[in-house]
Design an enzyme around this catalytic site. Sequence first.
Site, PDB file in Angstrom:
ATOM      1  N   SER A 251       0.835  -1.199   0.000  1.00 52.70           N
ATOM      2  CA  SER A 251       0.000   0.000   0.000  1.00 52.70           C
ATOM      3  C   SER A 251       0.874   1.256   0.000  1.00 52.70           C
ATOM      4  CB  SER A 251      -0.962  -0.051   1.197  1.00 52.70           C
ATOM      5  OG  SER A 251      -2.036   0.837   1.029  1.00 52.70           O
TER       6      SER A 251
ATOM      7  N   ASP B 262      -5.625  -3.859  -2.639  1.00 50.53           N
ATOM      8  CA  ASP B 262      -4.748  -3.542  -1.510  1.00 50.53           C
ATOM      9  C   ASP B 262      -4.089  -4.756  -0.850  1.00 50.53           C
ATOM     10  OD1 ASP B 262      -3.575  -2.473   0.795  1.00 50.53           O
ATOM     11  OD2 ASP B 262      -5.213  -1.078   1.140  1.00 50.53           O
TER      12      ASP B 262
END
Length: 254
Positions: free
Chosen positions: A38, A154
Amino acid sequence: MKIGLALSGGAVRGMAHIGVLKYLEESNIKIDIIAGTSAGSLVAALHAAGKSAEEIEEIVLDINWKDIAKNIYNASFPKKGLINIEILEEIIENSLGNVSFEELKKPLIVVAVDLGENRAVHIKSGEVTSAIMASCAMPGIFTPVERDGKLLFDGGVLQNIPTVPLREEGIEIIIAVDLSARTAYAGTPGNIFEILFKTLYLMAREKEKEDKKLASFLIEPELGDIGLWQLDKSKELITLGYKEAQKVLGKAKI
């Protein structure tokens, strides 16, 4: 022995990673390979491209976040997320250029999640921009990213602290940075971003315990109640990252 650096996710708190890099540079601790999840994937990619911590700080602070927020507000909602992840594409390419993993100055691993196979994927070849976009695509907020026939989002959902890919590469000394361990998550979330982020944090917390065990050195900055999107705290976050790295690694023999 080779040294690997694992940078976790954490939205704006990812600025603390820059402080860690500053300390590593000052201490002449050379990183041979870096992995990021991320927000950590963007900082990791900039480092792998040969940018110094000071250059990374300048790049991130120079981003016009207000214009980006305006574009997000004006954007129509796509079907698979509230915000089209392509909004991040320009940020990444302006910061990094349109480069491939093979063109970077040191090995980089970006962690994302494959929606079709329900597993973490470790991206280490091909073009970098879409890999970072995928790793940052918080489910429910950003649209997933299609790459190599896979639908990715993610990496923090399954591997927020990316020590596993470094161990798989045979790295013996792993320095891991966890931006969620010492954070005040007890309060009530103030918006949809914080609600989703806290939900992901709670889901990933047990898995993170196993990933932390693979770290030779674990840096957990005390970020207190600094919000996920408090851009005005960027300098403070960098300082906190630096101080915790100094505390953990100051007496280490690496």
